[in-house]
Design a protein around this motif. Sequence first.
Motif, PDB file in Angstrom:
ATOM      1  N   TYR A 115      15.654  67.358  32.708  1.00  0.00           N
ATOM      2  CA  TYR A 115      15.434  66.851  34.061  1.00  0.00           C
ATOM      3  C   TYR A 115      15.112  68.034  34.968  1.00  0.00           C
ATOM      4  CZ  TYR A 115      17.887  62.849  32.098  1.00  0.00           C
ATOM      5  OH  TYR A 115      18.274  61.800  31.316  1.00  0.00           O
ATOM      6  N   LEU A 116      13.863  68.458  34.958  1.00  0.00           N
ATOM      7  CA  LEU A 116      13.452  69.620  35.749  1.00  0.00           C
ATOM      8  C   LEU A 116      13.544  69.354  37.247  1.00  0.00           C
ATOM      9  CD1 LEU A 116      10.392  70.851  33.700  1.00  0.00           C
ATOM     10  CD2 LEU A 116      12.612  71.941  33.893  1.00  0.00           C
ATOM     11  N   CYS A 117      13.158  68.167  37.650  1.00  0.00           N
ATOM     12  CA  CYS A 117      13.183  67.841  39.072  1.00  0.00           C
ATOM     13  C   CYS A 117      13.677  66.403  39.226  1.00  0.00           C
ATOM     14  CB  CYS A 117      11.802  68.023  39.696  1.00  0.00           C
ATOM     15  SG  CYS A 117      10.550  66.966  38.963  1.00  0.00           S
ATOM     16  N   ILE A 118      13.820  65.988  40.466  1.00  0.00           N
ATOM     17  CA  ILE A 118      14.328  64.645  40.737  1.00  0.00           C
ATOM     18  C   ILE A 118      13.356  63.568  40.259  1.00  0.00           C
ATOM     19  CG2 ILE A 118      13.415  64.393  43.075  1.00  0.00           C
ATOM     20  CD1 ILE A 118      16.990  63.528  42.152  1.00  0.00           C
ATOM     21  N   GLN A 119      12.073  63.921  40.148  1.00  0.00           N
ATOM     22  CA  GLN A 119      11.074  62.954  39.668  1.00  0.00           C
ATOM     23  C   GLN A 119      11.343  62.575  38.211  1.00  0.00           C
ATOM     24  OE1 GLN A 119       8.971  61.415  41.664  1.00  0.00           O
ATOM     25  NE2 GLN A 119       9.799  62.654  43.340  1.00  0.00           N
ATOM     26  N   ASP A 120      11.835  63.515  37.410  1.00  0.00           N
ATOM     27  CA  ASP A 120      12.187  63.203  36.021  1.00  0.00           C
ATOM     28  C   ASP A 120      13.340  62.219  35.959  1.00  0.00           C
ATOM     29  OD1 ASP A 120      10.218  64.909  35.091  1.00  0.00           O
ATOM     30  OD2 ASP A 120      11.572  66.638  35.047  1.00  0.00           O
ATOM     31  N   ILE A 121      14.272  62.351  36.881  1.00  0.00           N
ATOM     32  CA  ILE A 121      15.409  61.428  36.913  1.00  0.00           C
ATOM     33  C   ILE A 121      14.952  60.054  37.395  1.00  0.00           C
ATOM     34  CG2 ILE A 121      17.702  61.050  37.892  1.00  0.00           C
ATOM     35  CD1 ILE A 121      18.000  64.077  38.089  1.00  0.00           C
ATOM     36  N   ILE A 122      14.012  60.035  38.319  1.00  0.00           N
ATOM     37  CA  ILE A 122      13.468  58.751  38.793  1.00  0.00           C
ATOM     38  C   ILE A 122      12.776  58.021  37.643  1.00  0.00           C
ATOM     39  CG2 ILE A 122      11.704  57.728  40.294  1.00  0.00           C
ATOM     40  CD1 ILE A 122      12.385  59.903  42.342  1.00  0.00           C
ATOM     41  N   ARG A 123      12.042  58.779  36.802  1.00  0.00           N
ATOM     42  CA  ARG A 123      11.342  58.150  35.671  1.00  0.00           C
ATOM     43  C   ARG A 123      12.300  57.522  34.664  1.00  0.00           C
ATOM     44  NH1 ARG A 123       7.210  62.849  34.815  1.00  0.00           N
ATOM     45  NH2 ARG A 123       8.222  63.427  36.558  1.00  0.00           N
ATOM     46  N   THR A 124      13.502  58.064  34.522  1.00  0.00           N
ATOM     47  CA  THR A 124      14.464  57.475  33.589  1.00  0.00           C
ATOM     48  C   THR A 124      15.112  56.221  34.139  1.00  0.00           C
ATOM     49  OG1 THR A 124      16.276  58.836  34.432  1.00  0.00           O
ATOM     50  CG2 THR A 124      15.037  59.703  32.555  1.00  0.00           C
ATOM     51  N   GLY A 125      15.029  56.015  35.448  1.00  0.00           N
ATOM     52  CA  GLY A 125      15.602  54.811  36.034  1.00  0.00           C
ATOM     53  C   GLY A 125      17.011  54.999  36.556  1.00  0.00           C
ATOM     54  N   LEU A 126      17.510  56.230  36.565  1.00  0.00           N
ATOM     55  CA  LEU A 126      18.854  56.459  37.089  1.00  0.00           C
ATOM     56  C   LEU A 126      18.895  56.385  38.612  1.00  0.00           C
ATOM     57  CD1 LEU A 126      20.265  59.342  34.873  1.00  0.00           C
ATOM     58  CD2 LEU A 126      21.035  56.990  34.984  1.00  0.00           C
ATOM     59  N   VAL A 127      17.767  56.640  39.249  1.00  0.00           N
ATOM     60  CA  VAL A 127      17.718  56.637  40.706  1.00  0.00           C
ATOM     61  C   VAL A 127      16.355  56.083  41.135  1.00  0.00           C
ATOM     62  CG1 VAL A 127      16.868  59.010  40.901  1.00  0.00           C
ATOM     63  CG2 VAL A 127      18.210  58.056  42.748  1.00  0.00           C
ATOM     64  N   THR A 128      16.350  55.380  42.239  1.00  0.00           N
ATOM     65  CA  THR A 128      15.083  54.881  42.771  1.00  0.00           C
ATOM     66  C   THR A 128      14.495  55.919  43.721  1.00  0.00           C
ATOM     67  OG1 THR A 128      16.132  53.794  44.650  1.00  0.00           O
ATOM     68  CG2 THR A 128      15.908  52.507  42.618  1.00  0.00           C
ATOM     69  N   GLN A 129      13.258  55.692  44.125  1.00  0.00           N
ATOM     70  CA  GLN A 129      12.582  56.631  45.027  1.00  0.00           C
ATOM     71  C   GLN A 129      13.317  56.704  46.368  1.00  0.00           C
ATOM     72  OE1 GLN A 129       9.794  58.213  43.790  1.00  0.00           O
ATOM     73  NE2 GLN A 129       9.861  59.563  45.554  1.00  0.00           N
ATOM     74  N   ALA A 130      13.761  55.555  46.869  1.00  0.00           N
ATOM     75  CA  ALA A 130      14.475  55.533  48.150  1.00  0.00           C
ATOM     76  C   ALA A 130      15.817  56.264  48.042  1.00  0.00           C
ATOM     77  CB  ALA A 130      14.683  54.089  48.601  1.00  0.00           C
ATOM     78  N   GLU A 131      16.513  56.061  46.932  1.00  0.00           N
ATOM     79  CA  GLU A 131      17.797  56.752  46.738  1.00  0.00           C
ATOM     80  C   GLU A 131      17.592  58.250  46.582  1.00  0.00           C
ATOM     81  OE1 GLU A 131      19.964  53.009  44.478  1.00  0.00           O
ATOM     82  OE2 GLU A 131      19.017  54.601  43.327  1.00  0.00           O
ATOM     83  N   ALA A 132      16.517  58.642  45.928  1.00  0.00           N
ATOM     84  CA  ALA A 132      16.219  60.069  45.780  1.00  0.00           C
ATOM     85  C   ALA A 132      15.939  60.702  47.128  1.00  0.00           C
ATOM     86  CB  ALA A 132      15.032  60.256  44.841  1.00  0.00           C
ATOM     87  N   ALA A 133      15.280  59.963  48.009  1.00  0.00           N
ATOM     88  CA  ALA A 133      15.034  60.488  49.359  1.00  0.00           C
ATOM     89  C   ALA A 133      16.348  60.655  50.113  1.00  0.00           C
ATOM     90  CB  ALA A 133      14.098  59.549  50.109  1.00  0.00           C
ATOM     91  N   ARG A 134      17.304  59.760  49.887  1.00  0.00           N
ATOM     92  CA  ARG A 134      18.617  59.881  50.540  1.00  0.00           C
ATOM     93  C   ARG A 134      19.417  61.048  49.977  1.00  0.00           C
ATOM     94  NH1 ARG A 134      21.689  54.397  50.710  1.00  0.00           N
ATOM     95  NH2 ARG A 134      23.149  55.707  51.838  1.00  0.00           N
ATOM     96  N   ILE A 135      19.250  61.318  48.678  1.00  0.00           N
ATOM     97  CA  ILE A 135      19.954  62.466  48.073  1.00  0.00           C
ATOM     98  C   ILE A 135      19.436  63.754  48.667  1.00  0.00           C
ATOM     99  CG2 ILE A 135      20.263  63.767  45.926  1.00  0.00           C
ATOM    100  CD1 ILE A 135      20.330  61.078  44.470  1.00  0.00           C
TER     101      ILE A 135
END
Length: 189
Positions: free
Chosen positions: A160-180
């Motif tokens: 998981y190099l960046c948050i986008q890799d975590i978004i692709r796995t489905g652990l976090v949505t784009q909106a939740e990533a923006a809140r993080i």
Amino acid sequence: MAKLDLKAGRSRRAQEQEILGESRTVIITRWTSSIWKLLWLDLLMYIFSYMLISVIYRYGLPQGAQYYFENLARFCLTKLSGLPLTFLLGFYVSLVVNRWWNQYTSLPWPDTIANFLCAVKVKDGEEEKARLTRRTIIRYCVLSYVLSLRRVSILLRKKYLCIQDIIRTGLVTQAEAARIGDEDSTKQH
């Protein structure tokens, strides 16, 4: 009397050669976290400095200076023998391992939280909403686990190099990533 199976011995040696390479030292170069890879430079510097001191002592110092150097070496040896170095190292290693283990065990396991969530009583007709809530809570737990262990584990950091890799796995949505927020931000600490 049982016969020796020479073919099995040859095939085992062939398997070892296939795994280890032509020589057994080749495996050292293939390891990513080998003790030799971590210490080879220190070992080389130690050997070089030992040889340098030895050459200077034998060929560069006059007789009186060699006598003074021997007395200095004896003095250092007597001071070292009074200090139980292995005893102190044992305490140090114990302290480091204990600290690491306490940090590791303080991370909550998602399994424990999932067991508690299964025990929650749900009103009739709201089972689907409760199931989605449970899934979201467990997803958040796994996300927090990944985010915290990613700072420590090189393997997770590579996966998981960046948050986008975590978004692709489905652990976090784009909106939740923006809140993080930005993961390298100093505001998080």
